[in-house]
Design an enzyme around this catalytic site. Structure first.
Site, PDB file in Angstrom:
ATOM      1  CB  CYS A 144      -0.816   0.133   1.693  1.00  0.00           C
ATOM      2  SG  CYS A 144      -1.600  -0.733   1.563  1.00  0.00           S
ATOM      3  NE  ARG A 183      -4.322   2.613   1.422  1.00  0.00           N
ATOM      4  CZ  ARG A 183      -4.339   1.560   3.399  1.00  0.00           C
ATOM      5  NH1 ARG A 183      -5.437   2.580   3.284  1.00  0.00           N
ATOM      6  NH2 ARG A 183      -3.478   0.954   3.391  1.00  0.00           N
ATOM      7  CG  ASN A 234      -0.046  -5.298   6.089  1.00  0.00           C
ATOM      8  OD1 ASN A 234      -0.742  -4.964   6.530  1.00  0.00           O
ATOM      9  ND2 ASN A 234      -0.795  -6.121   4.584  1.00  0.00           N
TER      10      ASN A 234
HETATM   11  C1  LIG Z   1      -4.763  -5.389   3.858  1.00  0.00           C
HETATM   12  C2  LIG Z   1      -4.712  -4.497   4.996  1.00  0.00           C
HETATM   13  C3  LIG Z   1      -3.193  -3.409   4.638  1.00  0.00           C
HETATM   14  C4  LIG Z   1      -3.046  -3.467   2.822  1.00  0.00           C
HETATM   15  C5  LIG Z   1      -1.495  -3.176   2.613  1.00  0.00           C
HETATM   16  O1  LIG Z   1      -1.001  -2.607   2.773  1.00  0.00           O
HETATM   17  N1  LIG Z   1      -0.705  -4.125   1.776  1.00  0.00           N
HETATM   18  C6  LIG Z   1       0.276  -4.204   1.156  1.00  0.00           C
HETATM   19  C7  LIG Z   1       0.941  -5.769   1.817  1.00  0.00           C
HETATM   20  S1  LIG Z   1       2.219  -6.020   2.084  1.00  0.00           S
HETATM   21  O2  LIG Z   1       2.640  -5.620   3.441  1.00  0.00           O
HETATM   22  O3  LIG Z   1       3.520  -5.697   1.040  1.00  0.00           O
HETATM   23  O4  LIG Z   1       2.882  -7.588   1.721  1.00  0.00           O
HETATM   24  C8  LIG Z   1      -4.983  -3.598   5.877  1.00  0.00           C
HETATM   25  C9  LIG Z   1      -5.378  -1.497   6.109  1.00  0.00           C
HETATM   26  C10 LIG Z   1      -6.219  -1.762   6.753  1.00  0.00           C
HETATM   27  C11 LIG Z   1      -7.463  -3.005   7.781  1.00  0.00           C
HETATM   28  C12 LIG Z   1      -8.220  -3.219   8.195  1.00  0.00           C
HETATM   29  C13 LIG Z   1      -8.036  -2.112   9.489  1.00  0.00           C
HETATM   30  O5  LIG Z   1      -7.147  -1.909  10.666  1.00  0.00           O
HETATM   31  C14 LIG Z   1      -9.307  -2.443  10.299  1.00  0.00           C
HETATM   32  C15 LIG Z   1      -9.768  -4.068  10.549  1.00  0.00           C
HETATM   33  C16 LIG Z   1      -8.885  -4.419  11.953  1.00  0.00           C
HETATM   34  C17 LIG Z   1      -8.674  -6.016  11.993  1.00  0.00           C
HETATM   35  O6  LIG Z   1      -8.425  -6.123  13.408  1.00  0.00           O
HETATM   36  C18 LIG Z   1      -8.877  -6.683  11.280  1.00  0.00           C
HETATM   37  C19 LIG Z   1      -9.629  -6.445  10.121  1.00  0.00           C
HETATM   38  C20 LIG Z   1      -9.620  -4.866   9.753  1.00  0.00           C
HETATM   39  C21 LIG Z   1     -10.505  -4.997   8.689  1.00  0.00           C
HETATM   40  C22 LIG Z   1      -8.197  -4.529   9.157  1.00  0.00           C
HETATM   41  C23 LIG Z   1      -8.210  -5.608   8.114  1.00  0.00           C
HETATM   42  C24 LIG Z   1      -6.591  -5.325   7.172  1.00  0.00           C
HETATM   43  O7  LIG Z   1      -5.835  -5.384   7.864  1.00  0.00           O
HETATM   44  C25 LIG Z   1      -6.868  -3.957   6.168  1.00  0.00           C
HETATM   45  C26 LIG Z   1      -7.556  -3.071   5.485  1.00  0.00           C
END
Ligand SMILES: C[C@H](CCC(=O)NCCS(=O)(=O)O)[C@H]1CC[C@H]2[C@@H]3[C@H](O)C[C@@H]4C[C@H](O)CC[C@]4(C)[C@H]3C[C@H](O)[C@]12C
Length: 324
Positions: A2, A16, A79
């Site tokens: 992200c 974002r 993340n």
């Molecule tokens: C997956 C998302 C982040 C995307 C990201 O950064 N991808 C990069 C992948 S990597 O590092 O390069 O491998 C994160 C951002 C916000 C997160 C959400 C938010 O934190 C709100 C809740 C929090 C809960 O604990 C889990 C579900 C959730 C609904 C989360 C699900 C997921 O972890 C999300 C959607």
């Protein structure tokens, strides 16, 4: 992966990309001032600043990924898997669970300065929202028109960094991302001159060679450098349409296309959505992977003194304007 970024013209913009291999079910969500916000350890806030942002809503509770409040503060979680280590609940601190960190800050802070004061009193704890949604390993960017900060909770405690580029991606930790920019200090929007050797007649053979060496792969460190360079050089008019358009171009520089980043057999990370908030005017603009038309939700078109959430499911289908 992200990427988050800030951008300033006449107004302040914050947004974002959300890159992942599946969607949790995201909706543009407006939380009005009188929505009774239930915090796990800190009780209920009956009256607070209104928020607009992207959230997964579970049983009327908005789990925000990113958003802005009516005072012009923006915040996004990205993340930080493997590095995020949350704190323990402690009686003498304000304990905030990771899933409620965005509303904790945005419901109460009119500036990054005020957010910093809240950060100084809190413990960021790993309590999950429920058994189906375990704790997410994230780090955060918080920004207003004056400044941006990065918050990283690691094994050695809660770190708050000034973020002078107004950019955040994923691993490695923010200090390393900033350090790695040293590798690119020679890059420029201008055409290069030959410093390689006076004895060789080297010359440019294409436009854009001033940024030769700027990475284009999808790793987090490469996206950090690419989007930082793009943002630092971005020029646009001051108007709303020009600014929003330019913002989408900035984040477009790190767009993830299906097929280029395999995360499991046959599963690919893609840019599920890209957002751009006008933090001064309370507008949330977004595009999705399959819908390039910009959709907008204006928080001020809602009853911000109300007590119930307004939800806007994402418009995901491609909108094509036929002209014949
Ligand atoms: C997956 C998302 C982040 C995307 C990201 O950064 N991808 C990069 C992948 S990597 O590092 O390069 O491998 C994160 C951002 C916000 C997160 C959400 C938010 O934190 C709100 C809740 C929090 C809960 O604990 C889990 C579900 C959730 C609904 C989360 C699900 C997921 O972890 C999300 C959607």
């Amino acid at each position: 992966m992200c990427t988050a970024a800030t951008y300033k013209t006449k107004d302040f913009y914050f947004g974002r990309t959300l890159d992942y291999e599946f969607s949790y079910g995201d909706e543009v969500t407006v939380t009005p001032r009188k929505y009774p916000f239930q915090f796990r350890y800190m009780g209920e806030k009956k009256s607070h600043y209104a928020i607009i942002g992207m959230a997964h809503v579970v049983g009327d509770y908005p789990l925000y990924y990113d958003g802005i409040n009516e005072k012009g503060v923006g915040m996004a979680g990205l993340n930080f898997v493997g590095n995020a280590v949350y704190q323990e609940v402690s009686d003498d601190r304000e304990n905030v669970a990771q899933y409620e960190f965005i509303p904790w800050i945005l419901t109460q802070s009119a500036s990054v300065k005020e957010a910093r004061e809240l950060l100084g009193k809190m413990n960021l704890v790993g309590t999950p929202f429920n058994e189906k949604l375990p704790s997410a390993g994230l780090h955060w960017i918080i920004a207003d028109k004056e400044k941006a900060i990065t918050v990283e909770c690691m094994a050695d405690g809660l770190h708050i960094y000034d973020n002078p580029v107004g950019v955040l991606t994923n691993n490695p930790p923010f200090e390393t991302q900033m350090f790695l920019l040293n590798n690119y200090m020679n890059l420029s929007e201008k055409q290069p001159e030959n410093h390689f050797s006076e004895k060789l007649p080297l010359k440019t053979y294409s436009r854009g060679m001033g940024a030769f060496g700027l990475p284009g792969d999808l790793s987090s460190a490469s996206r950090f450098a690419k989007v930082a360079f793009t943002k630092m050089h971005a020029i646009s008019g001051e108007g709303e349409a020009e600014s929003v358009s330019q913002f989408f171009h900035i984040l477009g520089s790190v767009d993830q296309q299906r097929g280029c980043c395999e995360v499991a057999e046959g599963k690919y990370e893609i840019t599920l959505y890209t957002s751009c908030c006008n933090a001064d005017r309370g507008i949330y603009y977004y595009t999705t992977y399959d819908n390039h038309q910009i959709t907008a939700v204006d928080m001020h078109h809602e009853d911000l003194d109300g007590s119930s959430l307004s939800l806007y499911p994402l418009v995901t289908g491609e909108q094509i304007r036929w002209v014949n």
